[in-house]
Design a protein around this motif. Sequence first.
Motif, short mmCIF file in Angstrom:
data_model
loop_
_atom_site.label_atom_id
_atom_site.label_comp_id
_atom_site.label_asym_id
_atom_site.label_seq_id
_atom_site.Cartn_x
_atom_site.Cartn_y
_atom_site.Cartn_z
N GLY A 1 49.76 24.90 35.18
CA GLY A 1 49.25 25.27 33.91
C GLY A 1 47.78 25.00 33.80
O GLY A 1 47.12 24.52 34.71
N ASP A 2 47.26 25.23 32.62
CA ASP A 2 45.83 25.05 32.37
C ASP A 2 45.52 23.67 31.82
O ASP A 2 44.38 23.35 31.54
CB ASP A 2 45.32 26.14 31.43
N GLY A 3 46.53 22.85 31.62
CA GLY A 3 46.32 21.50 31.14
C GLY A 3 46.11 21.39 29.65
O GLY A 3 45.86 20.31 29.14
N THR A 4 46.21 22.50 28.91
CA THR A 4 45.97 22.45 27.47
C THR A 4 47.23 22.63 26.63
O THR A 4 47.17 22.50 25.43
CB THR A 4 44.97 23.54 27.05
N SER A 5 48.39 22.93 27.25
CA SER A 5 49.61 23.12 26.47
C SER A 5 50.65 22.11 26.89
O SER A 5 50.61 21.56 27.99
CB SER A 5 50.15 24.55 26.65
N THR A 6 51.58 21.85 26.00
CA THR A 6 52.66 20.90 26.26
C THR A 6 53.82 21.66 26.86
O THR A 6 54.35 22.58 26.25
CB THR A 6 53.11 20.21 24.95
N ALA A 7 54.20 21.28 28.06
CA ALA A 7 55.32 21.95 28.72
C ALA A 7 56.64 21.32 28.29
O ALA A 7 57.58 22.02 27.96
CB ALA A 7 55.17 21.87 30.23
N ILE A 8 56.73 20.00 28.30
CA ILE A 8 57.95 19.30 27.92
C ILE A 8 57.58 18.17 26.97
O ILE A 8 56.63 17.42 27.21
CB ILE A 8 58.68 18.71 29.15
N SER A 9 58.33 18.05 25.87
CA SER A 9 58.10 16.94 24.96
C SER A 9 59.44 16.27 24.67
O SER A 9 60.47 16.92 24.61
CB SER A 9 57.44 17.42 23.67
N VAL A 10 59.40 14.96 24.51
CA VAL A 10 60.59 14.19 24.16
C VAL A 10 60.29 13.50 22.84
O VAL A 10 59.34 12.74 22.71
CB VAL A 10 60.94 13.14 25.25
N LYS A 11 61.12 13.81 21.85
CA LYS A 11 60.93 13.27 20.52
C LYS A 11 61.71 11.97 20.38
O LYS A 11 62.76 11.79 21.01
CB LYS A 11 61.41 14.31 19.50
N TYR A 12 61.22 11.08 19.55
CA TYR A 12 61.95 9.84 19.29
C TYR A 12 63.35 10.20 18.80
O TYR A 12 63.51 11.04 17.93
CB TYR A 12 61.20 9.00 18.24
N GLY A 13 64.36 9.61 19.35
CA GLY A 13 65.74 9.94 19.02
C GLY A 13 66.40 10.76 20.13
O GLY A 13 67.58 11.02 20.11
N GLY A 14 65.60 11.22 21.11
CA GLY A 14 66.18 11.87 22.28
C GLY A 14 66.08 13.38 22.33
O GLY A 14 66.50 13.97 23.31
N ASN A 15 65.58 14.06 21.30
CA ASN A 15 65.45 15.51 21.37
C ASN A 15 64.40 15.90 22.41
O ASN A 15 63.32 15.29 22.47
CB ASN A 15 65.08 16.11 20.01
N GLY A 19 58.40 23.93 25.94
CA GLY A 19 57.55 24.96 25.35
C GLY A 19 57.39 24.78 23.85
O GLY A 19 56.91 25.67 23.16
N ILE A 20 57.78 23.62 23.33
CA ILE A 20 57.65 23.33 21.90
C ILE A 20 57.38 21.84 21.74
O ILE A 20 57.93 21.02 22.47
CB ILE A 20 58.93 23.78 21.13
N THR A 21 56.52 21.49 20.80
CA THR A 21 56.12 20.09 20.65
C THR A 21 56.99 19.31 19.69
O THR A 21 56.97 18.09 19.69
CB THR A 21 54.66 19.99 20.17
N ASN A 22 57.76 19.99 18.84
CA ASN A 22 58.57 19.28 17.85
C ASN A 22 60.02 19.76 17.93
O ASN A 22 60.49 20.50 17.06
CB ASN A 22 57.98 19.52 16.46
N PRO A 23 60.79 19.37 18.95
CA PRO A 23 62.17 19.83 19.10
C PRO A 23 63.06 19.34 17.97
O PRO A 23 63.01 18.18 17.60
CB PRO A 23 62.60 19.25 20.44
N SER A 24 63.86 20.27 17.40
CA SER A 24 64.70 19.92 16.25
C SER A 24 66.15 19.68 16.62
O SER A 24 66.94 19.26 15.77
CB SER A 24 64.60 21.02 15.19
N VAL A 25 66.53 19.95 17.85
CA VAL A 25 67.90 19.71 18.32
C VAL A 25 67.84 19.05 19.68
O VAL A 25 66.76 18.87 20.25
CB VAL A 25 68.72 21.04 18.40
N THR A 26 68.98 18.68 20.24
CA THR A 26 69.03 17.92 21.49
C THR A 26 68.21 18.57 22.60
O THR A 26 67.44 17.91 23.28
CB THR A 26 70.49 17.75 21.94
N LEU A 27 68.36 19.89 22.79
CA LEU A 27 67.53 20.62 23.73
C LEU A 27 67.02 21.87 23.02
O LEU A 27 67.79 22.74 22.64
CB LEU A 27 68.31 21.02 24.99
N HIS A 28 65.71 21.94 22.82
CA HIS A 28 65.09 23.04 22.09
C HIS A 28 64.12 23.73 23.05
O HIS A 28 63.15 23.15 23.50
CB HIS A 28 64.34 22.47 20.88
N VAL A 29 64.43 25.00 23.36
CA VAL A 29 63.63 25.77 24.30
C VAL A 29 62.96 26.91 23.55
O VAL A 29 63.62 27.68 22.85
CB VAL A 29 64.49 26.33 25.45
#
Length: 189
Positions: A1-15, A19-29
């Motif tokens: 990548g270009d180093g400017t986007s978030t490929a994988i994020s882990v939210k507090y609570g395990g989500n 390709g998304i910075t604020n996952p709303s379910v266990t696995l959000h693609v």
Amino acid sequence: GDGTSTAISVKYGGNVGIGITNPSVTLHVNGWTRVNGGLQLDGANRQVMAIDNTSLLLGTNNTERMRITSAGNVGIGTTSPGYKLVSSVTSPGYSVVGQHASGGQVGIYSSTGDNGIGTINNYPMNLFTNNSAPQVTLTTAGNVGIGTTSPAQNFVVADATNGNGVELVPGATGTIQTYNRGTSTYTNL
């Protein structure tokens, strides 16, 4: 990548988000997901659904084959079903077939002008109500029986209790006759 986007994020609570910075379910693609192998859903009442006001599409060979609209209509071979279940064919043929394991088949035949419902193989077509025995029968020879499943003439109305009835006998001297099965008596009308 270009180093400017978030490929994988882990939210507090395990989500987990891909390709998304604020996952709303266990696995959000965000984007397409490919599964090599299979997808298994374990447990009771598992769901596959479109969560917004849009259609759910199912396909094979990278082609849409079935659609469930946001109104709940199901289309097979059509992208805009206007009824609860629509099966569409593009050339004359059976759009829906019900089949018994021993071979009996009933189909809905669709074309541009010659449409119908009937048996596909060498079985009679029966009509009935209230899950009863056949009340009207169309034999493979084209004879119609009401109250009998084995009409000997083109059109027979029979009393199912005693076998008496009326027959239409076609031919050069076509007649309508009554009959008494108990005495084998025929009377022309």
